[in-house]
Design a protein around this motif. Structure first.
Motif, short mmCIF file in Angstrom:
data_model
loop_
_atom_site.label_atom_id
_atom_site.label_comp_id
_atom_site.label_asym_id
_atom_site.label_seq_id
_atom_site.Cartn_x
_atom_site.Cartn_y
_atom_site.Cartn_z
N VAL A 160 1.45 3.17 1.51
CA VAL A 160 0.52 4.11 1.69
C VAL A 160 -0.12 4.28 0.36
CG1 VAL A 160 2.36 5.84 0.99
CG2 VAL A 160 0.20 6.70 2.38
N SER A 161 -1.48 4.43 0.46
CA SER A 161 -2.41 4.27 -0.66
C SER A 161 -3.58 5.52 -0.47
CB SER A 161 -3.28 3.05 -0.58
OG SER A 161 -2.45 1.96 -0.53
N GLY A 162 -3.80 5.98 -1.86
CA GLY A 162 -4.73 7.03 -1.90
C GLY A 162 -5.73 6.17 -2.66
N LEU A 163 -7.03 6.53 -2.43
CA LEU A 163 -8.35 5.75 -2.94
C LEU A 163 -9.24 6.94 -3.26
CD1 LEU A 163 -9.81 3.24 -3.74
CD2 LEU A 163 -10.66 3.23 -1.34
N VAL A 175 -4.93 5.56 3.43
CA VAL A 175 -4.59 4.57 4.25
C VAL A 175 -3.20 4.25 4.24
CG1 VAL A 175 -5.21 2.42 5.09
CG2 VAL A 175 -6.84 3.80 3.68
N SER A 176 -2.55 4.01 5.50
CA SER A 176 -1.01 3.85 5.51
C SER A 176 -0.88 2.89 6.51
CB SER A 176 -0.07 4.97 5.60
OG SER A 176 -0.71 5.49 7.19
N GLY A 177 0.25 2.12 6.27
CA GLY A 177 0.69 1.02 7.34
C GLY A 177 0.83 0.03 6.66
N PRO A 178 1.77 -1.19 7.31
CA PRO A 178 1.96 -2.36 6.46
C PRO A 178 0.86 -3.13 6.83
CG PRO A 178 3.22 -2.02 8.69
CD PRO A 178 2.41 -0.80 8.61
N ASN A 179 0.49 -3.76 5.48
CA ASN A 179 -0.65 -4.76 5.31
C ASN A 179 -2.00 -4.09 5.47
OD1 ASN A 179 1.15 -7.12 4.62
ND2 ASN A 179 1.39 -7.04 6.99
N HIS A 180 -2.24 -2.96 4.75
CA HIS A 180 -3.33 -2.26 4.82
C HIS A 180 -4.01 -2.97 3.75
CE1 HIS A 180 -1.11 0.58 2.39
NE2 HIS A 180 -2.19 1.03 2.05
N SER A 181 -5.38 -2.53 3.76
CA SER A 181 -6.29 -3.10 2.68
C SER A 181 -6.71 -1.79 1.93
CB SER A 181 -7.27 -4.03 3.26
OG SER A 181 -8.25 -3.30 4.30
N ILE A 182 -7.27 -2.33 0.91
CA ILE A 182 -8.12 -1.13 -0.01
C ILE A 182 -9.23 -1.82 -0.44
CG2 ILE A 182 -7.75 0.09 -2.23
CD1 ILE A 182 -4.95 0.05 -2.11
N SER A 183 -10.45 -0.99 -0.20
CA SER A 183 -11.89 -1.47 -0.27
C SER A 183 -12.47 -0.62 -1.63
CB SER A 183 -12.75 -1.25 0.62
OG SER A 183 -12.77 -2.37 1.40
N HIS A 184 -12.42 -1.21 -2.72
CA HIS A 184 -13.11 -0.63 -4.01
C HIS A 184 -14.55 -0.96 -3.73
CE1 HIS A 184 -9.52 0.33 -6.30
NE2 HIS A 184 -8.98 -0.79 -5.56
N LYS A 185 -15.57 0.31 -3.73
CA LYS A 185 -16.80 0.28 -3.52
C LYS A 185 -17.61 -0.09 -4.64
CE LYS A 185 -16.08 1.06 1.01
NZ LYS A 185 -16.23 -0.14 2.02
N THR A 186 -17.18 -0.43 -5.67
CA THR A 186 -17.81 -0.88 -7.03
C THR A 186 -17.95 -2.19 -7.26
OG1 THR A 186 -15.89 -0.35 -8.21
CG2 THR A 186 -17.42 1.40 -7.92
N GLU A 187 -18.79 -2.72 -8.07
CA GLU A 187 -18.77 -4.14 -8.37
C GLU A 187 -18.13 -4.19 -9.80
OE1 GLU A 187 -20.06 -6.45 -6.53
OE2 GLU A 187 -20.31 -4.96 -4.99
N GLY A 188 -17.06 -4.92 -9.95
CA GLY A 188 -16.39 -5.07 -11.33
C GLY A 188 -14.90 -5.55 -10.97
N MET A 189 -14.52 -5.78 -12.07
CA MET A 189 -13.02 -6.35 -12.07
C MET A 189 -12.05 -5.24 -11.35
SD MET A 189 -10.83 -8.01 -15.20
CE MET A 189 -10.07 -6.57 -15.59
N LYS A 190 -11.10 -5.83 -10.81
CA LYS A 190 -10.03 -4.76 -10.10
C LYS A 190 -8.68 -5.20 -11.07
CE LYS A 190 -10.73 -6.04 -5.96
NZ LYS A 190 -10.42 -6.40 -4.74
#
Length: 153
Positions: A42-45, A119-134
């Motif tokens: 589970v992720s908070g963005l 967002v939650s669940g197995p193998n979910h993805s996180i989309s950072h909407k900025t250009e730059g190194m994560k």
């Protein structure tokens, strides 16, 4: 990415987890993140925009740790991720970002915070909407693992 943008989020997460859930998170080694796969259940963005920079930050929890934080913070012990747990993860994301915002404000960096999404669940993805190194920073404790991701332009 400059370290003065990263450390306030790390400090704030450790502080929030200690004061709100009586959990001691131990930081691991930071590393570059090259994909969008979340490293937990589970992720908070949250997005941030200011005159000097824009970026985003996420916190991802293993299910076991999220459920333990829920039990310690709210006295509720669900058996699985549910709406109350995802709401709590959103609130933790807000608290961590608010703490980092205060620290960065003392250094002259100002930004506004968006409303966090969860967002939650197995193998979910996180989309950072900025250009730059994560940057990905893992944390561990007896109850599980959390990972913070920070991306600034």
């Amino acid at each position: 990415m400059r370290v003065e943008f990263i450390n306030p989020f790390i400090t704030s997460l450790i502080n929030v987890m200690k004061t709100m859930a009586q959990l001691d998170l131990q930081p691991g080694k930071p590393k570059k993140k090259l994909d969008s796969l979340a490293r937990g259940d589970v992720s908070g963005l949250i997005g941030m925009v200011g005159p000097q920079t824009k970026g985003s930050m996420s916190i991802t929890f293993d299910q076991g740790l999220a459920l333990e934080v829920m039990r310690r913070m709210l006295g509720e012990a669900p058996d699985e991720l549910n709406e109350e747990v995802t709401d709590m993860v959103g609130e933790i994301t807000n608290m961590v970002t608010g703490g980092a915002k205060r620290i960065l404000g003392e250094e002259g960096y100002e930004f506004d915070m968006a409303t966090p999404i969860v967002v939650s669940g197995p193998n979910h993805s996180i989309s950072h909407k900025t250009e730059g190194m994560k940057l990905m920073m893992p944390f561990t404790c007896d109850q599980g693992r959390a990972v913070i991701e920070i991306c600034f332009e």
